[in-house]
Design an enzyme around this catalytic site. Structure first.
Site, PDB file in Angstrom:
ATOM      1  N   GLY A  82       0.816  -1.213   0.000  1.00 47.83           N
ATOM      2  CA  GLY A  82       0.000   0.000   0.000  1.00 47.83           C
ATOM      3  C   GLY A  82       0.842   1.253   0.000  1.00 47.83           C
ATOM      4  O   GLY A  82       0.408   2.310   0.451  1.00 47.83           O
ATOM      5  N   GLY A  96      -0.539   4.635  -1.432  1.00 45.68           N
ATOM      6  CA  GLY A  96      -1.685   5.289  -0.807  1.00 45.68           C
ATOM      7  C   GLY A  96      -1.287   6.440   0.089  1.00 45.68           C
ATOM      8  O   GLY A  96      -0.115   6.802   0.230  1.00 45.68           O
ATOM      9  N   SER A 118     -10.060  -0.380   1.159  1.00 47.33           N
ATOM     10  CA  SER A 118     -10.324   0.328   2.414  1.00 47.33           C
ATOM     11  C   SER A 118     -11.526   1.267   2.383  1.00 47.33           C
ATOM     12  O   SER A 118     -11.789   1.946   3.374  1.00 47.33           O
ATOM     13  CB  SER A 118      -9.081   1.131   2.818  1.00 47.33           C
ATOM     14  OG  SER A 118      -8.736   2.058   1.816  1.00 47.33           O
ATOM     15  N   SER A 159      -8.277  -1.246  12.090  1.00 44.52           N
ATOM     16  CA  SER A 159      -9.145  -0.088  11.868  1.00 44.52           C
ATOM     17  C   SER A 159     -10.169   0.053  12.988  1.00 44.52           C
ATOM     18  O   SER A 159     -10.606  -0.938  13.579  1.00 44.52           O
ATOM     19  CB  SER A 159      -9.879  -0.256  10.530  1.00 44.52           C
ATOM     20  OG  SER A 159     -10.935   0.659  10.394  1.00 44.52           O
ATOM     21  N   GLU A 186     -13.078   0.610  12.436  1.00 42.50           N
ATOM     22  CA  GLU A 186     -14.296  -0.020  11.936  1.00 42.50           C
ATOM     23  C   GLU A 186     -14.488  -1.418  12.527  1.00 42.50           C
ATOM     24  O   GLU A 186     -15.576  -1.986  12.422  1.00 42.50           O
ATOM     25  CB  GLU A 186     -14.267  -0.095  10.417  1.00 42.50           C
ATOM     26  CG  GLU A 186     -14.385   1.250   9.718  1.00 42.50           C
ATOM     27  CD  GLU A 186     -15.777   1.859   9.818  1.00 42.50           C
ATOM     28  OE1 GLU A 186     -16.760   1.095   9.923  1.00 42.50           O
ATOM     29  OE2 GLU A 186     -15.883   3.096   9.795  1.00 42.50           O
ATOM     30  N   TYR A 225     -15.787  -4.614   5.190  1.00 41.44           N
ATOM     31  CA  TYR A 225     -14.445  -4.080   5.449  1.00 41.44           C
ATOM     32  C   TYR A 225     -14.055  -4.289   6.911  1.00 41.44           C
ATOM     33  O   TYR A 225     -12.949  -4.756   7.214  1.00 41.44           O
ATOM     34  CB  TYR A 225     -14.392  -2.588   5.106  1.00 41.44           C
ATOM     35  CG  TYR A 225     -13.125  -1.912   5.565  1.00 41.44           C
ATOM     36  CD1 TYR A 225     -11.920  -2.122   4.904  1.00 41.44           C
ATOM     37  CD2 TYR A 225     -13.137  -1.060   6.671  1.00 41.44           C
ATOM     38  CE1 TYR A 225     -10.760  -1.503   5.329  1.00 41.44           C
ATOM     39  CE2 TYR A 225     -11.979  -0.441   7.103  1.00 41.44           C
ATOM     40  CZ  TYR A 225     -10.793  -0.659   6.432  1.00 41.44           C
ATOM     41  OH  TYR A 225      -9.637  -0.050   6.857  1.00 41.44           O
TER      42      TYR A 225
END
Length: 324
Positions: free
Chosen positions: A9, A12, A87, A128, A130, A152
């Protein structure tokens, strides 16, 4: 001898800030990117454009175990930062199979490759907020139970457990950062914060008239990505691996983010806002706020950038970009 870091990643938001940090500390930095990124560097590597000559990029896919294995074998990293993932939470509802397969398998492939070819490598997994989803308590810390509310979030819980299992079963120096929302001018346009700041700039310049948003009452703990990658690095400098919540401890609604963005450009957001019910999540996470006390105590980390300064940096960046 330079320490060698491998970043998934790397193209990003977080990957670019982390690359800058590691280069400033004298690291040799390697990154895994899709082959199409190497073929189209102008558009796909724009966050790294200013430092491309200082990093080594390897073509690979997080969906291919042989691909990941070969990169790990070639690089033999001292530290590995696993940031790659699908993501965007809303998209994960549209393509849940791809999100779950890519995020979980990619993490598993990387952990397995490190175990076999670089067992002394220190590993960081980007978890995360989340994962908390339908929260059981506020603020959330390392002991708050997980209750993810999206594909996710589910994939990140699985990645967290995989990382912890490799730490406990195989003795890998593997740590997880449970990062709350973190933004910057390098944030993708599909995320609500960047959508707000870019649309505000375009409306101010007369290039757009309206902005469409979903649930503007959702509350999040927003920090700056530049601060958060510093926490990632600090985790891998500890003698013992562990898991840490990285957050600011403050909470704001999407509407507050919207209002401040438009206020900076001397506009009233209410004159330009359309609420689109289609942009609501099937199962909403209403409020997330992190407790970073452990990170402050053990790592000596705390956020530097305020909510107001974060928004100002993003708005000014977008306004300057669209003005040119």
């Amino acid at each position: 001898m330079k320490r060698r870091a491998l970043i998934t990643g790397i193209t990003g938001q977080d990957g670019s800030y982390l690359t800058e940090l590691l280069l400033s500390k004298g690291y040799e930095v390697h990154g895994i990117v899709r082959r199409m990124a190497l073929e189209d560097p102008l558009h796909r590597l724009w966050r790294l454009r200013h430092i491309l000559d200082k990093v080594t990029l390897h073509a690979g896919s997080m969906e291919s175990y042989p691909s990941i294995f070969n990169v790990v074998e070639t690089v033999e990293p001292d530290e590995c930062y696993h940031l790659a993932a699908q993501s965007f939470v809303s998209y994960s509802f549209e393509d849940e199979f791809s999100t779950i397969n890519t995020n979980i398998n990619g993490t598993h492939y990387l952990l397995s490759s490190i175990k076999r070819k670089a067992p002394d490598c220190r590993f960081y997994f980007a978890a995360s907020s989340e994962t908390f989803g339908k929260v059981k308590e506020t603020p959330q810390d390392e002991n708050t139970p997980f209750h993810p509310r999206s594909p996710y979030g589910i994939s990140k819980v699985a990645g967290f457990e995989l990382t912890r299992n490799y730490r406990e079963a195989y003795g890998l120096h593997a740590s997880c950062g449970i990062l709350f929302n973190h933004e910057s001018p390098r944030r993708g346009h599909e995320f609500v914060t960047r959508k707000i700041t870019s649309q505000a700039a375009l409306i101010k310049l007369g290039k757009e008239k309206r902005i469409q948003l979903g649930n503007i009452q959702a509350k999040r703990d927003w920090g700056h990505a530049r601060d958060y990658v510093r926490a990632m690095w600090l985790m891998l400098q500890q003698e013992k691996p562990d898991d840490y919540v990285i957050a600011t401890g403050t909470c704001h609604t999407v509407e507050e983010f919207l209002k401040q963005s438009f206020d900076l450009l001397e506009m009233d957001y209410r004159k330009h806002l359309d609420i689109d019910k289609a942009l609501y999540r099937p199962s909403e996470v209403m409020a997330l706020r992190g407790n970073y006390a452990k990170a402050e105590r053990v790592l000596g980390w705390k956020p530097i950038t305020t909510f107001e300064d974060l928004i100002r940096e993003m708005v000014e960046s977008d306004f300057n970009f669209y003005s040119s």
